[in-house]
Motif scaffolding. Structure first.
Motif: not given
Length: 379
Positions: A48-49, A51, A54, A68-69
């Motif tokens: 997951t990008s 925040e 996260r 991120a990907s």
């Protein structure tokens, strides 16, 4: 490489390293907690990008890594043993394809794809690569479904004639997001969301569908996707399933009403596991999980409504979502079977596609290659 062959960690007996793509509702409430609770699995990476997500994942799983990907996963595929895809529906096919081509076993949240043809293509790719491809149909491990399956297996209802299943909610206000989008590419709406569950359960209990009729409506102001849908299935063995999924039900019906030649089973209320997971509770080996209070037990009987005292209360078996990932781990290690195959998911998608056509055209759809029970018996 043979199907379900163990990956690097599985071969050594070390925990299988799991990457989770997506940390929305499905990822954070279902997959991450269940993976973490399963002996032999470890949540290694969350993709997951966002925040905020996260931070939530780090708080719940302090040792987790992030990407991120999904492309970052394929670049280090040798560090992983399983990829779980819990991202939006439209990404399921491309991400599962990429994971399999990277040599990684895959779990895909339901629906695995938008069409049965895509699901079968994924199944063929997994078989070609000798890799596990499993679909997260967690409602097979609901407490009421487990109880009903046991009652049928024990002959308590006689010959089942009609299966009524309701997955109803009262959500008059839209929540927004892709699940309520009318864009066909999003694969949203209740037919493919809750419908994936009730159709899968019907096929598991009563076998292949031969005819499908459906009514599908958009009830709420501003809604773009179906939010009130009915599906009628005639099974090859003659059982008729009547399935309801709705976000607009002001008075909820029984979750199950199953009518047999000897008795019926009526059960109200939803399995408690999702609510427990949403509240932050987690399954722990050896401790009670998925238990239901006696007041919610269903009843088996004949001749009178359970709401007026008819029938005998039947203890609801505990729900067991943890059993799904335990079975996945065993399948990857080569010591068990895939708990939900892509071909089983494809059969459910055959029904969902037929239901969509039926609702659109106002017709009953006979699935290719199948005959109704009466015609089969006469031939």
């Amino acid at each position: 490489m043979t199907p379900n062959a163990p990956a690097a960690s599985g071969a050594t007996g070390a925990p299988l390293r799991v990457a989770l793509v997506g940390y929305g509702l499905a990822g954070s409430v279902f997959h991450a907690p269940l993976v973490s609770a399963t002996d032999g699995l470890v949540l290694d990476t969350v993709v997951t990008s966002n925040e905020e997500r996260r931070a939530e994942a780090r708080a719940a799983h302090p040792k987790v890594r992030f990407a991120a990907s999904p492309d970052e996963l394929w670049e280090r595929a040798d560090e992983l043993d399983l990829v779980v895809i819990a991202s939006p529906n439209k990404t399921h096919v491309p991400l599962a394809t990429a994971a399999l081509k990277a040599g990684l076993p895959v779990v895909v949240d339901k629906p695995i794809a938008g069409t049965a043809a895509e699901a079968r293509e994924l199944a063929a790719l997994a078989e070609e690569r000798g890799l596990l491809l499993s679909v997260f149909q967690n409602r097979r491990w609901d407490n009421d479904f487990r109880t009903l399956a046991a009652l049928i297996a024990d002959g308590e209802l006689g010959e089942v004639q009609r299966f009524e299943s309701r997955f109803e909610r009262w959500r008059p206000q839209l929540k927004g997001g892709w699940r309520e989008s009318g864009d066909p590419d999003e694969i949203g709406g209740l037919l493919y969301d809750l419908g994936s569950h009730v159709v899968d359960q019907a096929l598991v209990l009563f076998g292949p569908a031969v005819q499908v009729y459906a009514e599908s409506d958009v009830r709420r102001p501003g809604a773009a996707a179906d939010d009130d849908t009915f599906i009628a299935i005639t099974h090859e063995n003659g059982v008729r399933s009547h399935l309801y999924v709705s976000a607009t039900t002001a008075q909820l019906g029984p979750r199950f009403r199953v009518l047999g030649s000897a008795a019926g089973y009526v059960k109200y209320g939803l399995d408690p596991q999702e609510a427990a997971l949403r509240e932050g509770l987690r399954p722990v080996a050896g401790e009670p999980w998925g238990e239901e209070v006696e007041q919610m037990w269903g009843r088996v009987g004949s001749g009178e409504s359970p709401l007026t005292g008819g029938g005998t209360p039947v203890r609801t078996l505990p729900g067991d979502y943890p059993a799904y990932y335990a079975a996945v781990a065993a399948a990857i290690r080569g010591t068990g079977d895939n708990p939900v195959t892509a071909l089983q998911a494809a059969a459910a998608l055959d029904v969902l596609e037929a239901a969509r056509r039926s609702a659109r055209e106002g017709v009953t759809v006979t699935l290719p290659g199948n005959l109704p029970h009466e015609e089969r018996s006469a031939s």
